[in-house]
Every structure is written in C-alpha cells, then in structure tokens.
Design a protein around this motif. Structure first.
Motif, PDB file in Angstrom:
ATOM      1  N   GLY A 144      -2.227 -21.360 -37.696  1.00 33.68           N
ATOM      2  CA  GLY A 144      -2.033 -21.116 -38.833  1.00 33.68           C
ATOM      3  C   GLY A 144      -3.371 -21.086 -39.839  1.00 33.68           C
ATOM      4  O   GLY A 144      -4.247 -22.048 -39.471  1.00 33.68           O
ATOM      5  N   THR A 145      -3.953 -19.915 -40.279  1.00 32.49           N
ATOM      6  CA  THR A 145      -5.099 -20.022 -41.348  1.00 32.49           C
ATOM      7  C   THR A 145      -4.430 -19.874 -42.508  1.00 32.49           C
ATOM      8  O   THR A 145      -3.381 -19.559 -42.901  1.00 32.49           O
ATOM      9  N   THR A 146      -5.468 -20.190 -43.586  1.00 32.13           N
ATOM     10  CA  THR A 146      -4.696 -19.937 -44.891  1.00 32.13           C
ATOM     11  C   THR A 146      -5.339 -18.661 -45.305  1.00 32.13           C
ATOM     12  O   THR A 146      -6.109 -17.946 -44.838  1.00 32.13           O
ATOM     13  N   ARG A 147      -4.437 -18.007 -46.651  1.00 34.83           N
ATOM     14  CA  ARG A 147      -4.786 -16.767 -47.200  1.00 34.83           C
ATOM     15  C   ARG A 147      -5.893 -16.781 -48.211  1.00 34.83           C
ATOM     16  O   ARG A 147      -6.015 -17.712 -48.844  1.00 34.83           O
ATOM     17  N   ILE A 154      -3.458 -16.197 -29.577  1.00 34.91           N
ATOM     18  CA  ILE A 154      -4.257 -15.994 -30.880  1.00 34.91           C
ATOM     19  C   ILE A 154      -3.949 -14.710 -31.672  1.00 34.91           C
ATOM     20  O   ILE A 154      -3.702 -15.131 -32.784  1.00 34.91           O
ATOM     21  N   ALA A 155      -3.683 -13.697 -31.115  1.00 34.90           N
ATOM     22  CA  ALA A 155      -3.166 -12.531 -31.781  1.00 34.90           C
ATOM     23  C   ALA A 155      -2.002 -12.647 -32.530  1.00 34.90           C
ATOM     24  O   ALA A 155      -1.881 -12.468 -33.680  1.00 34.90           O
ATOM     25  N   SER A 184      -8.981 -22.595 -27.362  1.00 36.47           N
ATOM     26  CA  SER A 184      -7.464 -22.271 -26.813  1.00 36.47           C
ATOM     27  C   SER A 184      -6.539 -22.614 -28.028  1.00 36.47           C
ATOM     28  O   SER A 184      -6.834 -23.753 -28.678  1.00 36.47           O
ATOM     29  N   PRO A 185      -5.461 -21.815 -28.117  1.00 38.86           N
ATOM     30  CA  PRO A 185      -4.633 -22.129 -29.559  1.00 38.86           C
ATOM     31  C   PRO A 185      -4.144 -23.586 -29.351  1.00 38.86           C
ATOM     32  O   PRO A 185      -3.655 -24.122 -30.131  1.00 38.86           O
ATOM     33  N   THR A 186      -4.086 -24.037 -28.111  1.00 42.61           N
ATOM     34  CA  THR A 186      -3.375 -25.509 -28.100  1.00 42.61           C
ATOM     35  C   THR A 186      -4.380 -26.595 -28.751  1.00 42.61           C
ATOM     36  O   THR A 186      -3.920 -27.740 -28.782  1.00 42.61           O
TER      37      THR A 186
END
Ligand SMILES: NC(=O)c1c(N)nc(OC2CCCC2)nc1O[C@@H]1CCC[C@@H]1O
Length: 334
Positions: free
Chosen positions: A71-74, A23-24, A64-66
């Motif tokens: 990606g998130t948006t800016r 995640i980091a 869980s990242p799965t």
C-alpha cells in the motif's frame, strides 16, 4: 514444484518472475481501491514468494513486496505518520498450516508461558484505520497506508456514528480497527450507482475504501460506514492484560467492537470457532474473509513482537472466496 525440491537458482528465477506481478497487483489494490485480481490469487502468489525467500534468504531483493507493508498513500489527502506501525497479518489457507503456525509459535515461547490461550476474531473485510485520542477526545483519524504513513481522514471519520468523539475515560491512546460497509448498504449503493449510470463497486471493501478516502466529506456521510475496533498501539494505559479483555475494555470506552470473539484454549477450540463461522458467514450483516487468531496474553504479544510487516503472535486463516458470489447473487438483475 515444492520449494524444498528447488535449487537456489531455480528459486531465484521463480521469485524474480513473481515480484513484478505482485507489485503491479499491489499498486492496483492499494492505490486505486480496485484490485485487479481476487484476494485469494494475490494471497497465494504472495505466500509462494514468501516460501521461496524463506527457504533461500539470499534471493531476497530490497524491492521485493515481502520487504514492504503493502500500500502507498493517495496524493491528495494529507499524510499521517504512525509512531507505532500498523501491521498487517500473515495468512494461512488450511487447518494444517494453522496447526504448523501454532506448533512453531509455542516452540518459540518459554516453557512457563507455553500453554497460552488464543483469542479468535472474525476477519472483517474492510479498511484498517487508526483513531488518535488526546485526554479522551477524538483528534485524528487515518488509514493504515503502508503501515508507517497513512492518510488523514479525520473529517470523514467524524461523520461515522460508531466512532466516539469523547471516551468514557480521559485516555491518550491510538486505537486500531476496521472500517467496513455492511452488505445491505453495499447492495443499495450499487443499485443507486447503476441507476445513475455509474460503475458499481466490486465488493464492500472497495466501497468502504472509496467512501472513506474522500476529499468530499458529504460523500462519506451518506455511505453508512461502520467500524469494529480490535487493537491498541500501546496497552499500558488500560487495565486489561489479554486480547479478549482489550475488546471488552474498548467497548467500555465507547468503541464499537465485534461481539463474536472467543477465547480458545487449543487448536480444537480454534477449529470449532472456524467451523461455526464458516457456516454463519453468509448470514452476517458484514463481509468477512477469514478468521484471525491471536495469542491472548498482551505481554506475550509484546515479547514476541513483529517481523518487518506482520506480528509473530497472530495469523489470519483465509476462507475460500465464496463471499463475492453471495453478494452478487443477491442483486436483482431484473
Ligand atoms: N480485519 C480484521 O478483522 C482484523 C482483526 N480482527 N485483527 C487484526 O489485528 C491486527 C493487530 C496487529 C496486526 C493485525 N487485524 C485485522 O485486520 C488487519 C488490519 C490490516 C490488515 C488486516 O486486514
């Protein structure tokens, strides 16, 4: 230890250790356009987590990242909703794993359709984009973001010569592809940045992302960005019924497509394509980080569909990361 030798508790413990790390890393990769680890490190740890969760489904957790497309948006760019999600790709790191993918996929296809062809494509190392056209006119461009919500970069994309403003047919479609920075443009940009006392971009993908996700369109304009388009959200408006034909039709409509694609009838053909482009990789004018193979019949792609984040009908075979060294080696250090 191989996953199959673990108890569920051991798998749960190992998975719990991997998630916060991924995640980091994922946040650094998508939000700051500056990954904190090389792609292949992230990919291998991610693949291990997928293997643990696949073998022991009870250990999967919602965060869980799965369970999320990366990606998130800016914050500063307006948001765009992708009605048909922009997927990412599953990864394999060896020919054996690729053959396992092929065998498993064919098992899941009806007998009558089982001997389908693949389309082989270079995996361009750039930023995935969506181009929305209404009656053949370019009206909105966006980043993939987390697959469902991206950022509006229409004004930035309008500065790219390779993106048609008007199509050769008045179609209302969403076309997807990769925006990338050619290797030479990347080297020249970093030399200029060093001369101006600015930090260099780590690789062409970060440079493309940093150049595209800009509020100042003038910055984008002089960054020499280019595109290779390779997918459409819904192929009904087109005549073609194959992936290889889709690339031809996108070119006829006015899009820039990568000419190196090749239909493969079996895994030997796929292996030959991989061998060819492993050899040619450093001569290409743009960065690639692997090969993508896709079931060629579009109705089969639709029938197979996707999991939460990746298509069942495509896989990315990843090269070991020699590309970065090549680009760095070319920079004059004198
Ligand atoms: N990077 C590429 O060159 C590439 C490609 N040639 N073809 C696809 O097919 C898509 C279609 C549906 C899911 C994957 N995806 C590519 O890149 C993807 C975009 C987002 C994550 C991967 O980089």
């Amino acid at each position: 230890k191989p996953v199959k030798e673990l108890t569920e508790n051991q798998a749960a413990t190992e998975a719990a250790d991997l998630r916060p790390q991924l995640i980091a890393w994922g946040r650094a990769y998508y939000d700051a356009d500056a990954p904190s680890v090389e792609d292949d490190v992230y990919d291998r740890v991610y693949a291990r987590l997928v293997a643990l969760e696949t073998a022991f489904p009870n250990i999967v957790t919602p965060e869980s990242p799965t369970q999320h497309v990366g990606g998130t948006t800016r914050g500063d760019l307006p948001k765009v909703n992708h009605d048909i999600p922009m997927l990412s790709l599953g990864d394999v790191f060896s020919i054996d794993e690729l053959k396992e993918f092929d065998a498993r996929l064919r098992e899941n296809v009806d007998e009558a359709d089982r001997d389908f062809d693949y389309n082989c494509e270079l995996k361009i190392d750039g930023l995935a984009i969506n181009l929305h056209y209404e009656n053949g006119k370019f009206v909105q461009g966006s980043t993939r973001g987390n697959g469902r919500i991206g950022e509006d970069i229409t004004a930035n994309l309008e500065t790219l010569p390779s993106i048609p403003k008007v199509l050769t047919r008045p179609l209302t479609i969403d076309v997807r592809g990769e925006c990338y920075m050619p290797k030479q443009a990347f080297l020249d940009l970093n030399e200029r940045r060093e001369a101006e006392g600015k930090s260099p971009f780590a690789n062409p993908r970060n440079a493309a992302a940093g150049s595209l996700r800009q509020l100042d369109v003038a910055v984008t304009r002089d960054r020499k960005l280019a595109t290779f388009m390779y997918n459409i959200a819904d192929y009904d408006p087109l005549d073609t019924r194959t992936q290889s034909g889709l690339l031809d039709e996108l070119a006829e409509l006015g899009f820039s497509t990568n000419p190196t694609y090749q239909v493969a009838h079996d895994m030997d053909d796929v292996q030959a394509y991989i061998d060819t482009y492993t050899g040619k990789r450093s001569d290409l004018a743009y960065g690639i980080d692997g090969i993508v193979i896709k079931a060629n019949p579009l109705p089969l792609q639709r029938e197979l569909g996707a999991t939460v984040k990746v298509p069942r009908w495509a896989i990315a075979y990843k090269f070991p990361p020699e590309e970065v060294q090549t680009v760095v080696r070319d920079i004059e250090w004198t």
